[in-house]
Design an enzyme around this catalytic site. Structure first.
Site, PDB file in Angstrom:
ATOM      1  NE  ARG A  46       0.710  -0.544  -6.774  1.00  0.00           N
ATOM      2  CZ  ARG A  46       1.503  -1.573  -7.025  1.00  0.00           C
ATOM      3  NH1 ARG A  46       1.003  -2.689  -7.485  1.00  0.00           N
ATOM      4  NH2 ARG A  46       2.819  -1.489  -6.824  1.00  0.00           N
ATOM      5  CE  LYS A 135      -7.121   5.250   6.494  1.00  0.00           C
ATOM      6  NZ  LYS A 135      -7.819   4.554   5.385  1.00  0.00           N
ATOM      7  CD  GLU A 176     -10.694   4.229   8.630  1.00  0.00           C
ATOM      8  OE1 GLU A 176      -9.505   4.283   8.303  1.00  0.00           O
ATOM      9  OE2 GLU A 176     -11.586   3.837   7.869  1.00  0.00           O
ATOM     10  CE  LYS A 218     -12.162   6.738   6.209  1.00  0.00           C
ATOM     11  NZ  LYS A 218     -11.473   7.000   4.950  1.00  0.00           N
TER      12      LYS A 218
HETATM   13  P1  13P Z   1     -14.090   2.576   2.254  1.00  0.00           P
HETATM   14  O1  13P Z   1     -14.900   3.809   2.062  1.00  0.00           O
HETATM   15  O2  13P Z   1     -13.906   1.774   1.006  1.00  0.00           O
HETATM   16  O3  13P Z   1     -14.533   1.770   3.425  1.00  0.00           O
HETATM   17  O4  13P Z   1     -12.628   3.048   2.618  1.00  0.00           O
HETATM   18  C1  13P Z   1     -12.438   4.058   3.525  1.00  0.00           C
HETATM   19  C2  13P Z   1     -11.154   3.883   4.202  1.00  0.00           C
HETATM   20  O5  13P Z   1     -10.320   4.741   4.148  1.00  0.00           O
HETATM   21  C3  13P Z   1     -10.924   2.639   4.952  1.00  0.00           C
HETATM   22  O6  13P Z   1      -9.752   2.761   5.694  1.00  0.00           O
END
Ligand code: 13P
Length: 336
Positions: A46, A135, A176, A218
């Site tokens: 990772r 986030k 988000e 987001k």
């Molecule tokens: P994706 O662009 O793969 O959807 O991931 C964005 C993300 O941070 C999801 O939490």
């Protein structure tokens, strides 16, 4: 509130022509990505995956911030530099995913997000590692009976509480609310749900007295379900997404950065580009915060092998560049 600090972070994140990379996959999700290239998932593989992406030359031309996973905070580049420091040296703002994943909501199949109890303590720790934004993801599944009013209310309240805690610590929240693409739903359903979710979110943020000037949204796009029969085209997705955002997102929000959510890299770029071609005077900066749509081509080119590193990094930077062009409405599919 740490106004000056929050303002500076926003200034460095919402930069015309740049976007945010989400490299915050949990070890479990990173494991899935590595399995797709037949590579075993260990802390070291990772780390190599992060190295491949985050050490790519010139990424800072197109990427203003990177969301990291907690595991990566304590890992180092091949040159022995902690990843957050490495980003900072490139002029990229390090961020952190602070939610702790999903939990069943009231014994239903709907999900809320874990992590509020321990959040203030963790924010202090992450700040010591240099993280300047954070986030938190809530998810909504569209079906004939979901999302319910109850889950929209609960997730919005939690997002607002987390956002408030971040700002009190001088960390910019990136809220988000993801309306999932999975399912057969129409673009009309996506429009209605995204509208309701964003309306409730901004009402919760207001109630909690979160300062929108120092908050990033987001968002998912308004888009047909992945399994829908007649999926809407690029123009339609752009038009409907902007319609919903204009009806729900106050102009105080400095930046909206989309997630890709299972769109192909090409789709995610084309949709963003179409929004900018449609409207040159948006009230917020509109950009990307993709994980899969930025990293997938690089992952494929890499295959977990050192000898492919260079090729993989070029694929990543190429994708970042196309998305940068999309934030200016200057992308064309012939550039693929
Ligand atoms: P994706 O662009 O793969 O959807 O991931 C964005 C993300 O941070 C999801 O939490």
């Amino acid at each position: 509130m740490h106004e000056k600090e929050l303002e500076t972070t926003i200034k460095h994140l919402a930069v015309p022509g740049k976007g945010i990379l989400a490299a915050d996959e949990s070890p479990k999700t990173a494991g899935k990505r590595l399995a797709s290239i037949n590579t075993e998932s260990t802390a070291e593989t990772r780390r190599q995956y992060r190295q491949m992406v985050l050490a790519a030359k010139d990424m800072e031309k197109y990427i203003s911030g990177v969301i990291l996973h907690e595991e990566t905070l304590n890992q180092k580049t091949n040159d022995g530099v902690f990843f957050p420091k490495h980003l900072e040296l490139k002029g990229i703002v390090p961020g952190i995913k602070v939610d702790e994943g999903l939990a069943h909501f009231n014994n239903t199949d709907e999900e809320c997000t874990n992590g509020l109890e321990t959040l203030p303590l963790r924010l202090k720790e992450h700040k010591k590692h240099g993280c300047k934004f954070a986030k938190w993801r809530a998810v909504y599944k569209i079906s004939s009976s979901t999302p319910t009013k109850e889950i929209i209310k609960r997730n919005s309240e939690d997002l607002a509480k987390y956002a408030k805690a971040c700002q009190e610590e001088g960390i910019v929240p990136m809220v988000e609310p993801e309306v999932l693409i999975d399912g057969e739903h129409s673009i009309d359903d996506s429009e209605r749900v995204t509208h309701d979710v964003l309306k409730e979110l901004f009402s919760a943020l207001k109630k909690e007295k979160v300062n929108l000037k120092y908050t990033i949204l987001k968002s998912s796009m308004v888009i047909s379900g992945k399994q829908a029969k007649d999926r809407a085209g690029v123009e339609e997705v752009a038009k409907r997404t902007l319609k919903v955002l204009k009806a729900t997102v106050p102009s105080d929000i400095p930046s909206i950065n989309f997630l890709s959510g299972g769109q192909t890299p090409q789709e995610a770029t084309a949709h963003l580009d179409a929004m900018h071609k449609l409207d040159k005077n948006l009230p917020w900066y509109v950009s990307f915060s993709y994980a899969r749509a930025l990293q997938e081509p690089a992952l494929k080119a890499w295959q977990g092998k050192d000898e492919n590193m260079h090729k993989a990094q070029s694929a990543f930077v190429h994708r970042a560049k196309l998305n940068s062009l999309a934030t200016q409405g200057k992308y064309s599919s012939s550039m693929e």
